[in-house]
Design a protein around this motif. Structure first.
Motif, mmCIF file in Angstrom:
data_model
loop_
_atom_site.group_PDB
_atom_site.id
_atom_site.type_symbol
_atom_site.label_atom_id
_atom_site.label_comp_id
_atom_site.label_asym_id
_atom_site.label_seq_id
_atom_site.Cartn_x
_atom_site.Cartn_y
_atom_site.Cartn_z
ATOM 1 N N PHE A 20 -40.137 18.182 54.435
ATOM 2 C CA PHE A 20 -39.375 18.198 55.665
ATOM 3 C C PHE A 20 -37.943 17.798 55.358
ATOM 4 O O PHE A 20 -37.689 16.897 54.566
ATOM 5 C CB PHE A 20 -39.972 17.219 56.686
ATOM 6 C CG PHE A 20 -41.286 17.693 57.221
ATOM 7 C CD1 PHE A 20 -41.340 18.647 58.204
ATOM 8 C CD2 PHE A 20 -42.471 17.189 56.715
ATOM 9 C CE1 PHE A 20 -42.556 19.097 58.695
ATOM 10 C CE2 PHE A 20 -43.689 17.633 57.201
ATOM 11 C CZ PHE A 20 -43.729 18.588 58.187
ATOM 12 N N ALA A 21 -37.000 18.473 55.996
ATOM 13 C CA ALA A 21 -35.589 18.163 55.780
ATOM 14 C C ALA A 21 -35.279 16.790 56.352
ATOM 15 O O ALA A 21 -35.713 16.452 57.447
ATOM 16 C CB ALA A 21 -34.725 19.219 56.451
ATOM 17 N N LYS A 22 -34.545 16.020 55.589
ATOM 18 C CA LYS A 22 -34.141 14.703 56.050
ATOM 19 C C LYS A 22 -32.679 14.761 56.436
ATOM 20 O O LYS A 22 -31.871 15.361 55.742
ATOM 21 C CB LYS A 22 -34.320 13.670 54.930
ATOM 22 C CG LYS A 22 -35.748 13.413 54.566
ATOM 23 C CD LYS A 22 -35.816 12.377 53.482
ATOM 24 C CE LYS A 22 -37.260 12.119 53.111
ATOM 25 N NZ LYS A 22 -37.382 11.198 52.007
ATOM 26 N N ALA A 23 -32.337 14.167 57.535
ATOM 27 C CA ALA A 23 -30.947 14.101 57.954
ATOM 28 C C ALA A 23 -30.439 12.710 57.610
ATOM 29 O O ALA A 23 -30.594 11.772 58.368
ATOM 30 C CB ALA A 23 -30.827 14.392 59.441
ATOM 31 N N ASP A 24 -29.890 12.573 56.432
ATOM 32 C CA ASP A 24 -29.408 11.294 55.934
ATOM 33 C C ASP A 24 -27.955 11.431 55.505
ATOM 34 O O ASP A 24 -27.439 12.537 55.353
ATOM 35 C CB ASP A 24 -30.231 10.851 54.721
ATOM 36 C CG ASP A 24 -31.708 10.652 55.033
ATOM 37 O OD1 ASP A 24 -32.028 10.217 56.149
ATOM 38 O OD2 ASP A 24 -32.532 10.934 54.159
ATOM 39 N N PHE A 25 -27.306 10.291 55.285
ATOM 40 C CA PHE A 25 -25.935 10.263 54.801
ATOM 41 C C PHE A 25 -25.934 9.641 53.413
ATOM 42 O O PHE A 25 -26.385 8.511 53.232
ATOM 43 C CB PHE A 25 -25.055 9.463 55.766
ATOM 44 C CG PHE A 25 -23.616 9.378 55.355
ATOM 45 C CD1 PHE A 25 -22.910 10.496 54.942
ATOM 46 C CD2 PHE A 25 -22.948 8.168 55.402
ATOM 47 C CE1 PHE A 25 -21.571 10.404 54.579
ATOM 48 C CE2 PHE A 25 -21.620 8.066 55.042
ATOM 49 C CZ PHE A 25 -20.932 9.192 54.629
ATOM 50 N N THR A 26 -25.457 10.397 52.434
ATOM 51 C CA THR A 26 -25.414 9.969 51.038
ATOM 52 C C THR A 26 -23.968 9.971 50.568
ATOM 53 O O THR A 26 -23.196 10.860 50.920
ATOM 54 C CB THR A 26 -26.237 10.935 50.162
ATOM 55 O OG1 THR A 26 -27.586 10.928 50.623
ATOM 56 C CG2 THR A 26 -26.213 10.539 48.702
ATOM 57 N N VAL A 27 -23.599 8.974 49.763
ATOM 58 C CA VAL A 27 -22.265 8.922 49.167
ATOM 59 C C VAL A 27 -22.429 8.993 47.655
ATOM 60 O O VAL A 27 -23.263 8.291 47.083
ATOM 61 C CB VAL A 27 -21.512 7.638 49.572
ATOM 62 C CG1 VAL A 27 -20.126 7.596 48.926
ATOM 63 C CG2 VAL A 27 -21.385 7.539 51.093
ATOM 64 N N ALA A 38 -19.373 0.806 51.928
ATOM 65 C CA ALA A 38 -20.007 0.322 53.162
ATOM 66 C C ALA A 38 -20.122 1.521 54.106
ATOM 67 O O ALA A 38 -19.318 2.452 54.035
ATOM 68 C CB ALA A 38 -19.170 -0.775 53.808
ATOM 69 N N ALA A 39 -21.115 1.500 54.979
ATOM 70 C CA ALA A 39 -21.338 2.589 55.927
ATOM 71 C C ALA A 39 -21.495 2.031 57.330
ATOM 72 O O ALA A 39 -21.840 0.865 57.517
ATOM 73 C CB ALA A 39 -22.584 3.383 55.539
ATOM 74 N N ALA A 40 -21.240 2.875 58.314
ATOM 75 C CA ALA A 40 -21.454 2.519 59.721
ATOM 76 C C ALA A 40 -22.022 3.740 60.437
ATOM 77 O O ALA A 40 -21.780 4.876 60.031
ATOM 78 C CB ALA A 40 -20.157 2.055 60.372
ATOM 79 N N VAL A 65 -26.986 5.977 52.079
ATOM 80 C CA VAL A 65 -26.534 4.769 52.765
ATOM 81 C C VAL A 65 -26.969 4.698 54.228
ATOM 82 O O VAL A 65 -26.936 3.616 54.819
ATOM 83 C CB VAL A 65 -24.997 4.597 52.640
ATOM 84 C CG1 VAL A 65 -24.597 4.393 51.184
ATOM 85 C CG2 VAL A 65 -24.240 5.769 53.239
ATOM 86 N N VAL A 66 -27.359 5.819 54.823
ATOM 87 C CA VAL A 66 -27.885 5.804 56.188
ATOM 88 C C VAL A 66 -29.086 6.743 56.244
ATOM 89 O O VAL A 66 -28.989 7.903 55.855
ATOM 90 C CB VAL A 66 -26.839 6.270 57.235
ATOM 91 C CG1 VAL A 66 -27.430 6.189 58.643
ATOM 92 C CG2 VAL A 66 -25.556 5.457 57.152
ATOM 93 N N LEU A 67 -30.194 6.225 56.723
ATOM 94 C CA LEU A 67 -31.380 7.042 56.938
ATOM 95 C C LEU A 67 -31.341 7.612 58.350
ATOM 96 O O LEU A 67 -30.875 6.958 59.275
ATOM 97 C CB LEU A 67 -32.649 6.209 56.778
ATOM 98 C CG LEU A 67 -32.866 5.568 55.417
ATOM 99 C CD1 LEU A 67 -34.071 4.643 55.460
ATOM 100 C CD2 LEU A 67 -33.027 6.631 54.351
ATOM 101 N N ARG A 68 -31.856 8.805 58.524
ATOM 102 C CA ARG A 68 -31.888 9.460 59.838
ATOM 103 C C ARG A 68 -32.570 8.575 60.874
ATOM 104 O O ARG A 68 -32.164 8.516 62.022
ATOM 105 C CB ARG A 68 -32.597 10.811 59.716
ATOM 106 C CG ARG A 68 -32.948 11.473 61.033
ATOM 107 C CD ARG A 68 -31.691 11.781 61.842
ATOM 108 N NE ARG A 68 -32.001 12.366 63.114
ATOM 109 C CZ ARG A 68 -31.998 11.707 64.268
ATOM 110 N NH1 ARG A 68 -31.758 10.423 64.295
ATOM 111 N NH2 ARG A 68 -32.250 12.318 65.403
ATOM 112 N N THR A 131 -23.641 14.768 52.374
ATOM 113 C CA THR A 131 -23.319 14.054 51.145
ATOM 114 C C THR A 131 -21.809 14.035 51.007
ATOM 115 O O THR A 131 -21.169 15.093 51.021
ATOM 116 C CB THR A 131 -23.954 14.716 49.910
ATOM 117 O OG1 THR A 131 -25.382 14.675 50.065
ATOM 118 C CG2 THR A 131 -23.564 13.989 48.639
ATOM 119 N N GLN A 132 -21.255 12.850 50.904
ATOM 120 C CA GLN A 132 -19.821 12.661 50.757
ATOM 121 C C GLN A 132 -19.519 12.349 49.292
ATOM 122 O O GLN A 132 -20.069 11.402 48.743
ATOM 123 C CB GLN A 132 -19.343 11.500 51.639
ATOM 124 C CG GLN A 132 -17.869 11.221 51.556
ATOM 125 C CD GLN A 132 -17.052 12.319 52.190
ATOM 126 O OE1 GLN A 132 -17.406 12.835 53.252
ATOM 127 N NE2 GLN A 132 -15.962 12.689 51.560
#
Length: 146
Positions: A20-27, A38-40, A65-68, A131-132
């Motif tokens: 399943f596709a995960k909607a997360d934020f990765t750096v 740091a993330a917000a 750094v942020v999970l969906r 992904t940043q």
């Protein structure tokens, strides 16, 4: 079995067994120096949460750094990063702390928390999964080679 049946079976198997596709934020750090991040994000309980510090190794260190599951708005993420004499900062202010932290009311820095407001970069994602990549040269001109 003919080629058409095999093609259909392969397509169905790919769909059934695909993760399943995960909607997360990765750096990811694509600089030749260690970078601290740091993330917000928008909190499901209202307001914003900030968290840090992740240390990303030079030339390819990545961290989710942020999970969906942590955000009610997977299309808007924020980050602040520094390392190697550089800063990645923006116009969105969130509270940070010197040591490891997770702050639930990230738009305010409470006196006893020893917090400091930092300007975070706002990142939008149409898919909710982003992904940043942080890029740049070292002060001596070094770069990462892919």
């Amino acid at each position: 079995m003919n080629a058409l049946h095999l093609s259909i079976m392969f397509a169905v198997a790919c769909c059934v067994f695909a993760p399943f596709a995960k909607a997360d934020f990765t750096v990811c750090n694509r600089t030749p120096d260690q970078v601290t991040v740091a993330a917000a994000w928008v909190s499901p309980s209202g307001g914003f949460t900030s968290e840090g510090w992740w240390k990303l190794r030079a030339c390819g260190g990545c961290e989710r750094v942020v999970l969906r599951s942590e955000t009610s708005d997977p299309h808007n993420y924020f980050f602040y990063a520094h390392g190697g004499g550089r800063e990645w900062r923006g116009d969105s202010s969130f509270c940070t702390s010197q040591g490891a932290f997770k702050i639930g009311d990230a738009k305010r820095c409470i006196f006893g928390r020893r917090g400091e407001m930092k300007g975070f970069v706002h990142v939008t994602s149409g898919s909710g999964n982003h992904t940043q990549s942080l890029t740049g040269r070292s002060s001596s001109g070094r770069v990462c080679i892919d």
